[in-house]
Scaffold this motif. Structure first.
Motif, PDB file in Angstrom:
ATOM      1  N   GLY A   1       0.694  -1.092   0.000  1.00 25.19           N
ATOM      2  CA  GLY A   1       0.096   0.007   0.339  1.00 25.19           C
ATOM      3  C   GLY A   1       0.390   1.194  -0.078  1.00 25.19           C
TER       4      GLY A   1
ATOM      5  N   ALA B   1       4.815   1.900  -0.445  1.00 31.97           N
ATOM      6  CA  ALA B   1       5.303   1.293   0.075  1.00 31.97           C
ATOM      7  C   ALA B   1       6.271   0.126  -1.379  1.00 31.97           C
ATOM      8  CB  ALA B   1       4.243   0.015   0.014  1.00 31.97           C
TER       9      ALA B   1
ATOM     10  N   ASN C   1       7.156  -2.489  -1.462  1.00 35.91           N
ATOM     11  CA  ASN C   1       6.508  -3.498  -1.192  1.00 35.91           C
ATOM     12  C   ASN C   1       7.203  -4.881  -1.428  1.00 35.91           C
ATOM     13  OD1 ASN C   1       6.326  -3.860  -3.855  1.00 35.91           O
ATOM     14  ND2 ASN C   1       3.831  -3.679  -4.092  1.00 35.91           N
TER      15      ASN C   1
ATOM     16  N   ALA D   1       7.826  -6.466  -3.830  1.00 30.26           N
ATOM     17  CA  ALA D   1       8.511  -6.368  -5.709  1.00 30.26           C
ATOM     18  C   ALA D   1       9.718  -5.477  -5.643  1.00 30.26           C
ATOM     19  CB  ALA D   1       7.335  -5.969  -6.611  1.00 30.26           C
ATOM     20  N   VAL D   2       9.215  -4.748  -5.091  1.00 28.12           N
ATOM     21  CA  VAL D   2      10.992  -3.731  -4.741  1.00 28.12           C
ATOM     22  C   VAL D   2      11.543  -4.104  -3.392  1.00 28.12           C
ATOM     23  CG1 VAL D   2      11.583  -1.101  -3.979  1.00 28.12           C
ATOM     24  CG2 VAL D   2       8.852  -1.456  -5.066  1.00 28.12           C
TER      25      VAL D   2
ATOM     26  N   TRP E   1      13.120   3.240  -3.085  1.00 26.64           N
ATOM     27  CA  TRP E   1      11.791   4.127  -2.869  1.00 26.64           C
ATOM     28  C   TRP E   1      12.090   5.105  -2.555  1.00 26.64           C
ATOM     29  CZ3 TRP E   1       7.021   3.344  -4.710  1.00 26.64           C
ATOM     30  CH2 TRP E   1       5.537   4.337  -3.191  1.00 26.64           C
TER      31      TRP E   1
ATOM     32  N   GLN F   1      11.314   5.458  -8.349  1.00 29.88           N
ATOM     33  CA  GLN F   1       9.290   5.083  -7.662  1.00 29.88           C
ATOM     34  C   GLN F   1       9.817   6.692  -6.307  1.00 29.88           C
ATOM     35  OE1 GLN F   1       6.009   4.047  -7.676  1.00 29.88           O
ATOM     36  NE2 GLN F   1       6.561   1.895  -8.326  1.00 29.88           N
TER      37      GLN F   1
ATOM     38  N   TYR G   1       8.907   7.638 -11.676  1.00 31.97           N
ATOM     39  CA  TYR G   1       7.043   6.721 -11.700  1.00 31.97           C
ATOM     40  C   TYR G   1       6.045   7.758 -10.854  1.00 31.97           C
ATOM     41  CZ  TYR G   1       2.692   4.368 -12.124  1.00 31.97           C
ATOM     42  OH  TYR G   1       1.967   3.460 -12.215  1.00 31.97           O
TER      43      TYR G   1
ATOM     44  N   ASN H   1       3.647   8.775  -7.585  1.00 29.79           N
ATOM     45  CA  ASN H   1       2.519   8.764  -6.605  1.00 29.79           C
ATOM     46  C   ASN H   1       2.668  10.089  -5.429  1.00 29.79           C
ATOM     47  OD1 ASN H   1       2.350   5.216  -6.842  1.00 29.79           O
ATOM     48  ND2 ASN H   1       4.367   5.932  -7.114  1.00 29.79           N
TER      49      ASN H   1
ATOM     50  N   HIS I   1      -0.403   8.762 -10.295  1.00 30.13           N
ATOM     51  CA  HIS I   1      -0.221   7.299  -9.492  1.00 30.13           C
ATOM     52  C   HIS I   1      -0.948   8.597  -8.198  1.00 30.13           C
ATOM     53  CE1 HIS I   1      -2.144   4.107  -7.348  1.00 30.13           C
ATOM     54  NE2 HIS I   1      -1.707   4.975  -6.722  1.00 30.13           N
TER      55      HIS I   1
ATOM     56  N   VAL J   1      12.654  -2.552 -15.601  1.00 32.50           N
ATOM     57  CA  VAL J   1      11.725  -2.503 -14.574  1.00 32.50           C
ATOM     58  C   VAL J   1      10.068  -2.264 -15.127  1.00 32.50           C
ATOM     59  CG1 VAL J   1      13.269  -1.988 -13.021  1.00 32.50           C
ATOM     60  CG2 VAL J   1      11.878   0.028 -13.547  1.00 32.50           C
TER      61      VAL J   1
ATOM     62  N   LEU K   1       7.079  -0.720 -13.502  1.00 32.33           N
ATOM     63  CA  LEU K   1       6.632   0.101 -12.671  1.00 32.33           C
ATOM     64  C   LEU K   1       5.221   0.315 -12.450  1.00 32.33           C
ATOM     65  CD1 LEU K   1       8.609   3.108 -13.741  1.00 32.33           C
ATOM     66  CD2 LEU K   1       8.596   1.093 -11.479  1.00 32.33           C
ATOM     67  N   TYR K   2       4.547   0.365 -11.222  1.00 28.99           N
ATOM     68  CA  TYR K   2       3.158   0.463 -11.290  1.00 28.99           C
ATOM     69  C   TYR K   2       2.693   0.989 -10.017  1.00 28.99           C
ATOM     70  CZ  TYR K   2       4.121  -4.364  -8.806  1.00 28.99           C
ATOM     71  OH  TYR K   2       5.262  -4.946  -8.051  1.00 28.99           O
ATOM     72  N   PRO K   3       1.595   1.483  -9.105  1.00 28.37           N
ATOM     73  CA  PRO K   3       1.641   2.050  -8.317  1.00 28.37           C
ATOM     74  C   PRO K   3       2.516   1.579  -7.354  1.00 28.37           C
ATOM     75  CG  PRO K   3      -0.461   2.300  -9.239  1.00 28.37           C
ATOM     76  CD  PRO K   3       0.458   1.819 -10.262  1.00 28.37           C
ATOM     77  N   GLU K   4       2.731   2.911  -6.588  1.00 25.40           N
ATOM     78  CA  GLU K   4       4.026   1.990  -5.200  1.00 25.40           C
ATOM     79  C   GLU K   4       4.537   0.716  -5.304  1.00 25.40           C
ATOM     80  OE1 GLU K   4       0.318   2.483  -2.606  1.00 25.40           O
ATOM     81  OE2 GLU K   4       0.478   4.372  -3.924  1.00 25.40           O
ATOM     82  N   GLY K   5       4.888   0.616  -5.957  1.00 20.78           N
ATOM     83  CA  GLY K   5       5.983  -1.302  -6.482  1.00 20.78           C
ATOM     84  C   GLY K   5       6.512  -0.947  -8.047  1.00 20.78           C
ATOM     85  N   MET K   6       7.681  -2.379  -8.102  1.00 17.92           N
ATOM     86  CA  MET K   6       7.958  -2.141  -8.699  1.00 17.92           C
ATOM     87  C   MET K   6       8.010  -4.200  -9.176  1.00 17.92           C
ATOM     88  SD  MET K   6      11.475  -0.352  -8.579  1.00 17.92           S
ATOM     89  CE  MET K   6      12.473  -1.062  -9.489  1.00 17.92           C
ATOM     90  N   VAL K   7       8.716  -3.815 -10.589  1.00 15.60           N
ATOM     91  CA  VAL K   7       8.911  -5.210 -11.027  1.00 15.60           C
ATOM     92  C   VAL K   7      10.817  -5.495 -11.681  1.00 15.60           C
ATOM     93  CG1 VAL K   7       8.577  -8.084 -11.716  1.00 15.60           C
ATOM     94  CG2 VAL K   7       6.748  -6.475 -11.378  1.00 15.60           C
ATOM     95  N   LYS K   8      11.640  -5.731 -11.417  1.00 14.15           N
ATOM     96  CA  LYS K   8      12.737  -5.932 -12.284  1.00 14.15           C
ATOM     97  C   LYS K   8      12.485  -7.249 -13.762  1.00 14.15           C
ATOM     98  CE  LYS K   8      17.496  -5.951 -11.290  1.00 14.15           C
ATOM     99  NZ  LYS K   8      18.538  -6.111  -9.979  1.00 14.15           N
TER     100      LYS K   8
END
Ligand code: SF4
Ligand code: SF4
Lengths: 411, 92
Positions: A10, A13, A15, A17-18, A32, A80, A107, A109, A132, B28, B30-37
């Motif tokens: 949330g 975060a 999260n 994945a990060v 972040w 982020q 990105y 937010n 976002h 990567v 990127l999406y709201p509040e997260g990311m995938v490498k």
């Protein structure tokens, strides 16, 4: 004020994945970046995670300094970006900051109460490259009461929600739950549905900052929690994918702590309005952490070389039972701030963990919440609910041992 | 989920952004509040998912670029996974 501290899923975060990225605990980049642009806020959250002595922090950074922070952090690999506060819309330079951040490849937010959002600003933010928006409830006793009785606040949120959707953003609503509002989860979800929310985060309060001062008022009972989860589940079944609902249980009810920030100094860097750089948004409270300021050093030095950011890296700081615990690589011993607030020593295991010798402090707080039925628990009746506000902040600094600075061993 | 036709046109899902991160030497998402490498091959596939090229064209391009054959199964499996995770969506 953004409600949930950036942990777990949330808001703000880093999260899973990060957090997954820096594998070896060799120090990776601050992926972040959270900029708390201002502590000014038109609202007064009882669970606000801003430091309780926020009124005594120095002047806000000027635009040029925020831009330098963005550039330096991005050069290190930050990707982020969270813009929060206080209420970030209070900053008149929000649009130019977003423009710069977007050009740098962040990105972006925005975490906002919606107060101060207009059609014109929404259009400008979109054009600037904002990715976002999260619409948060700020003061869940006052603001949410308003909202539930369909007055001004409901209209404000609905208007902003409509703007968010018109500009092609997913509509994400964040509501902080606690003892005083958790029984209204059904109404909250109905209104969220009415305003077209696509994601709703029901985050239970975490007990730092103002929420710590108000803990005895805010901790729900187990029965309340279970009812709320049941109601949430029925909404999920009815609405399916149309509205996704996340329910974050307060960690006091768990037996293992959260993996705070994937470990302090691992992926997350927050900068307070006065330029103080922190490995977690609440870290100001930790004793002996000499937090660097972006006015004095660049982000690279702060992130890699400052004692504050290195203080909780790796495992050398840990005490038993964490030091020899096979799970230490998963939760990093939990939350340093919670360890400090409850036990007085930030190197202890987070007492949420049932392996901690201090776990009884947590279960005792839960037991008090349990006994009290739906009325405020006894300890709370002796001590009024404290609203985050400038005047109270000053009173808190001068008179209260539970301020962000000294541990209050009340439990 | 691997009943994805070769004529499907995958694209980065709404609200997500793909970019190359020099600091991580990786693509990567990127999406709201997260990311995938993404690892190298995932990055190579997904960076070709522009909503214009079909899966068959992406496979052909990858095989040509890397001098390989028989990539179809891998590409389809990854696209299926990415659809499942909502990293990708299909365009008509
Ligand atoms: S003892 Fe420490 S490391 Fe082990 S599970 Fe508990 S908090 Fe985590
Ligand atoms: S140390 Fe505690 S308060 Fe700070 S981010 Fe981690 S979980 Fe939150």
């Amino acid at each position: 004020m953004s409600a949930t501290p950036p942990v777990g899923h949330g808001l703000g975060a880093p999260n899973a994945a990060v957090g997954a990225t820096p594998a070896s605990r060799g120090v990776g980049p601050p992926l972040w970046l959270l900029l708390e642009l201002t502590y000014r806020c038109p609202l007064h959250c009882v669970y606000c995670y801003n430091p309780t002595n926020f009124a005594h922090t120095g002047p806000e950074l000027p635009t040029a300094d925020w831009i330098r922070v963005l550039r330096e952090a991005r050069a290190l690999g930050a990707v982020q970006l969270g813009l929060s506060g206080g209420e970030p819309l209070v900053r008149e330079d929000l649009e130019p900051l977003v423009t710069e951040a977007h050009a740098l490849g962040f990105y972006i937010n925005l975490i906002t109460s919606g107060v101060g959002m207009s059609e014109a600003r929404m259009r400008a933010l979109k054009a600037a490259g904002l990715d976002h928006i999260q619409l948060s409830f700020q003061d869940s006793t006052r603001e949410l009461n308003d909202f539930l009785s369909s007055t001004r606040t409901f209209e404000l949120k609905s208007r902003v929600a409509a703007l968010i959707r018109q500009h092609g953003y997913p509509m994400v609503l964040n509501v902080v739950l606690h003892r005083l509002n958790i029984d209204h989860v059904g109404e909250i979800l109905e209104l969220a549905e009415a305003m077209g929310a696509e994601y709703v985060e029901l985050a239970n309060t975490q007990y730092y900052g103002w929420a710590w001062l108000n803990r005895e008022h805010l901790l729900p009972s187990r029965a309340q929690l279970e009812r709320a989860e049941g109601v949430t589940q029925r909404f999920r079944e009815r609405l399916g994918n149309r509205m996704q609902i996340y329910f974050v249980v307060p960690d006091y009810f768990e037996t293992r702590p959260k993996a705070c920030m994937s470990g302090l100094g691992s992926v997350f860097l927050a900068v307070a309005p006065d330029g103080t750089a922190m490995p977690c948004h609440a870290a100001r409270m930790l004793p002996g952490l000499d937090l660097p300021n972006v006015r004095d050093s660049d982000i690279r030095t702060i992130w890699y070389d400052s004692p504050a950011f290195n203080r909780f890296r790796g495992e050398a700081w840990m005490k038993e039972p964490c030091r020899s615990c096979p799970e230490r690589g998963r939760d990093f011993g939990g939350c340093r701030c919670q360890a400090y607030l409850l036990t007085g020593d930030p190197d202890n295991a987070d007492p949420v963990c049932d392996l901690s010798p201090h776990h009884a402090l947590v279960t005792a707080a839960v037991a008090r919440a349990e006994q009290a039925g739906s009325a405020a628990p006894a300890a709370a009746r002796e001590r009024p609910l404290v609203f985050r506000d400038h005047r109270v902040s000053i009173a808190v600094i001068t008179g209260d041992p539970a301020r962000g600075g000294a541990p209050a061993r009340r439990a | 989920m691997s009943d994805i036709p070769g004529s499907a046109r995958p694209a980065i899902a709404f609200g997500l952004r793909l970019q190359w991160e020099p600091a991580q030497e990786a693509h990567v998402l990127l999406y709201p509040e997260g990311m995938v490498k993404l690892n190298g091959s995932a990055g190579a596939i997904i960076s070709r998912c522009d909503g214009v090229r079909t899966v068959a064209e992406i496979v052909a391009d990858l095989e040509r670029t890397y001098g390989l054959t028989g990539l179809s199964g891998d590409v389809i499996a990854f696209v299926a996974l990415a659809l499942d995770k909502r990293w990708l969506e299909l365009r008509a």
